[in-house]
Design a protein around this motif. Structure first.
Motif, PDB file in Angstrom:
ATOM      1  N   LEU A  87       0.838  -1.207   0.000  1.00  0.00           N
ATOM      2  CA  LEU A  87       0.000   0.000   0.000  1.00  0.00           C
ATOM      3  C   LEU A  87       0.869   1.252   0.000  1.00  0.00           C
ATOM      4  N   LEU A  88       1.987   1.196   0.715  1.00  0.00           N
ATOM      5  CA  LEU A  88       2.894   2.345   0.703  1.00  0.00           C
ATOM      6  C   LEU A  88       3.468   2.549  -0.694  1.00  0.00           C
ATOM      7  N   SER A  89       3.814   1.439  -1.351  1.00  0.00           N
ATOM      8  CA  SER A  89       4.376   1.600  -2.690  1.00  0.00           C
ATOM      9  C   SER A  89       3.299   2.112  -3.658  1.00  0.00           C
ATOM     10  N   ASP A  90       2.020   1.705  -3.453  1.00  0.00           N
ATOM     11  CA  ASP A  90       0.920   2.247  -4.279  1.00  0.00           C
ATOM     12  C   ASP A  90       0.773   3.756  -4.043  1.00  0.00           C
ATOM     13  N   TYR A  91       0.871   4.131  -2.780  1.00  0.00           N
ATOM     14  CA  TYR A  91       0.750   5.556  -2.426  1.00  0.00           C
ATOM     15  C   TYR A  91       1.854   6.363  -3.114  1.00  0.00           C
ATOM     16  N   LEU A  92       3.064   5.828  -3.032  1.00  0.00           N
ATOM     17  CA  LEU A  92       4.201   6.524  -3.637  1.00  0.00           C
ATOM     18  C   LEU A  92       4.042   6.631  -5.156  1.00  0.00           C
ATOM     19  N   LEU A  93       3.604   5.518  -5.758  1.00  0.00           N
ATOM     20  CA  LEU A  93       3.434   5.534  -7.213  1.00  0.00           C
ATOM     21  C   LEU A  93       2.411   6.592  -7.632  1.00  0.00           C
ATOM     22  N   GLU A  94       1.336   6.718  -6.848  1.00  0.00           N
ATOM     23  CA  GLU A  94       0.337   7.749  -7.168  1.00  0.00           C
ATOM     24  C   GLU A  94       0.950   9.137  -7.125  1.00  0.00           C
ATOM     25  N   LYS A  95       1.758   9.390  -6.113  1.00  0.00           N
ATOM     26  CA  LYS A  95       2.414  10.711  -5.980  1.00  0.00           C
ATOM     27  C   LYS A  95       3.329  10.970  -7.183  1.00  0.00           C
ATOM     28  N   ILE A  96       4.008   9.916  -7.609  1.00  0.00           N
ATOM     29  CA  ILE A  96       4.961  10.048  -8.699  1.00  0.00           C
ATOM     30  C   ILE A  96       4.236  10.273 -10.028  1.00  0.00           C
ATOM     31  N   LEU A  97       3.132   9.544 -10.214  1.00  0.00           N
ATOM     32  CA  LEU A  97       2.368   9.702 -11.460  1.00  0.00           C
ATOM     33  C   LEU A  97       1.739  11.095 -11.533  1.00  0.00           C
ATOM     34  N   GLU A  98       1.348  11.647 -10.388  1.00  0.00           N
ATOM     35  CA  GLU A  98       0.846  13.038 -10.360  1.00  0.00           C
ATOM     36  C   GLU A  98       1.888  13.994 -10.942  1.00  0.00           C
ATOM     37  N   GLU A  99       3.155  13.640 -10.761  1.00  0.00           N
ATOM     38  CA  GLU A  99       4.250  14.477 -11.253  1.00  0.00           C
ATOM     39  C   GLU A  99       4.533  14.249 -12.744  1.00  0.00           C
ATOM     40  N   GLY A 100       3.849  13.271 -13.325  1.00  0.00           N
ATOM     41  CA  GLY A 100       4.081  12.964 -14.730  1.00  0.00           C
ATOM     42  C   GLY A 100       5.378  12.202 -14.970  1.00  0.00           C
ATOM     43  N   ALA A 101       5.810  11.419 -13.974  1.00  0.00           N
ATOM     44  CA  ALA A 101       7.063  10.663 -14.134  1.00  0.00           C
ATOM     45  C   ALA A 101       6.806   9.336 -14.841  1.00  0.00           C
ATOM     46  N   TYR A 102       7.852   8.812 -15.491  1.00  0.00           N
ATOM     47  CA  TYR A 102       7.795   7.505 -16.125  1.00  0.00           C
ATOM     48  C   TYR A 102       8.355   6.470 -15.156  1.00  0.00           C
ATOM     49  N   PRO A 103       7.533   5.511 -14.700  1.00  0.00           N
ATOM     50  CA  PRO A 103       8.101   4.436 -13.883  1.00  0.00           C
ATOM     51  C   PRO A 103       8.938   3.506 -14.769  1.00  0.00           C
ATOM     52  N   VAL A 104      10.117   3.101 -14.290  1.00  0.00           N
ATOM     53  CA  VAL A 104      10.969   2.192 -15.060  1.00  0.00           C
ATOM     54  C   VAL A 104      11.393   1.024 -14.167  1.00  0.00           C
TER      55      VAL A 104
END
Ligand SMILES: [Zn+2]
Length: 386
Positions: free
Chosen positions: A3-20
């Motif tokens: 759940l923490l990693s989901d939370y972090l991913l949401e924050k990162i996607l808000e920034e328009g980042a590309y997960p790799v």
């Protein structure tokens, strides 16, 4: 953790980042890796395979820089953001390894932002700095900021430092003794959580890096068609997930010290509701209620073990279950549940219809990630992990 990693991913996607996703092994023959091994050889895991030497990933920078080095990047793509939640390894000495605070393997969420120049890097940095504080507030704490830089950077960027201070309106510790040109970064900020024993726990790390783009050959094409080196921000907005969890538990310990019941936020509780049937004849009603809760995105379990109700209640409390409901003849007859709600000082009892319970869980977990329960619904079917 998930759940923490989901939370972090949401924050990162808000920034328009590309997960790799990168490898977690790197060949020591690569120049920057070799240099790191020379400097921190006693802190890295070295492996041999195919007559070559590899190192287990110690940070996500190298993998992301390798992607960026080969990318065709225009000024139109900037700021360009790459993110990876990377398993990282450090060969800490045995006395230094400690619970969730310091481990030899940890999940590090690392964001890198390519900016066209220092001016744009400062704007992006300020945004991420605010975001890190904002996330801390989501979990109920404040950070203490420790800023490292050389005096010349401070003198030339006083407005920027004052913007950082204004953003948070709390004192910051500024250290200006960093020698010029010693590091690849010009400013490094650590955000420390203060734990239950008043120790600082380095939790977020952010840097503005002016040296690595050139070292790694990362370039972008500007408006005139010329190749230029970007400025790179490194940001571990939540640090490692393990340390984040450490802070959550430390926060619960702080509550306990104040005479309150320790608890996790409802959206992070592995089990949110437990249903306790008094006797076997109440089990079918219990399953019906649990299935309704499960269908409404709540993590629920049933204590169907052949033990006394007192024991079931004691276990639910010891496991920090946020909500539990006892099901007996009366509850089977009418449609209300006797719910015990874990609040600051004690469990409060409330008679509420199931629908109201569902709504209250949904509103408390609004805008937070959700995952299904990872364990079997019936406690009688669960092995005990020591
Ligand atoms: Zn980095």
């Amino acid at each position: 953790m998930d759940l923490l990693s989901d939370y972090l991913l949401e924050k990162i996607l808000e920034e328009g980042a590309y997960p790799v996703k990168n490898s977690c092994m790197y060949n020591v023959s690569a120049e920057p890796i070799r240099r790191h091994v020379e400097l921190f050889g006693d802190r890295v895991y070295l492996l041999k395979a195919d007559d070559q030497e590899f190192v287990l990933r110690y940070a996500a920078c190298f993998g992301q820089f390798s992607i960026l080095k080969n990318a065709l990047i225009s000024y139109r793509h900037l700021p360009l953001k790459l993110f990876e939640l990377a398993d990282s390894f450090r060969l800490e000495q045995s006395g230094e390894v400690s619970g969730l605070f310091r481990q030899r393997r940890f999940s590090m969420g690392d964001l890198h932002v390519l900016c066209r120049d220092l001016k744009s890097a400062k704007q992006e940095f300020l945004k991420l700095y605010k975001k890190a504080h904002h996330s801390a507030h989501d979990f109920g704490w404040d950070y203490v900021a420790v800023v490292n830089m050389c005096r010349s950077f401070y003198e030339q960027n006083r407005d920027f430092i004052s913007d950082l201070m204004q953003a948070y309106r709390k004192p910051m510790l500024l250290y200006l003794g960093v020698p010029d040109d010693k590091y690849y970064w010009v400013i490094n900020i650590d955000l420390d959580y203060i734990d239950n024993l008043c120790r600082p726990v380095e939790s977020v790390g952010m840097q503005i890096d002016i040296g690595n783009a050139e070292r790694f050959g990362i370039q972008f094409i500007d408006e005139k068609g010329e190749r230029r080196y970007p400025v790179i921000i490194h940001a571990a907005l939540m640090g490692s997930l393990e340390r984040w969890l450490n802070n959550i538990l430390e926060n619960a310990a702080k509550k306990q010290k104040q005479g309150k019941l320790p608890s996790l936020p409802l959206w992070l509780s592995p089990i949110q509701v437990r249903i306790l049937p008094i006797a076997d004849r109440h089990i079918s009603k219990t399953i019906e209620i649990a299935n309704k809760l499960k269908g409404s995105r709540a993590r629920v379990d049933i204590d169907d073990r052949p033990i006394s109700l007192q024991r079931k209640i004691r276990d639910a409390r010891e496991e920090w279950i946020p909500l539990y409901a006892v099901i007996g003849d009366r509850e089977v007859r009418n449609d209300k549940l006797a719910v015990s709600i874990r609040e600051d000082e004690e469990y409060k009892n409330k008679q509420i219809p199931l629908e109201e319970l569902i709504q209250s869980i949904q509103s408390k977990c609004h805008n937070r990630p959700f995952r299904k329960s990872y364990v079997s619904m019936k406690l009688s079917r669960r092995p005990k992990f020591a």
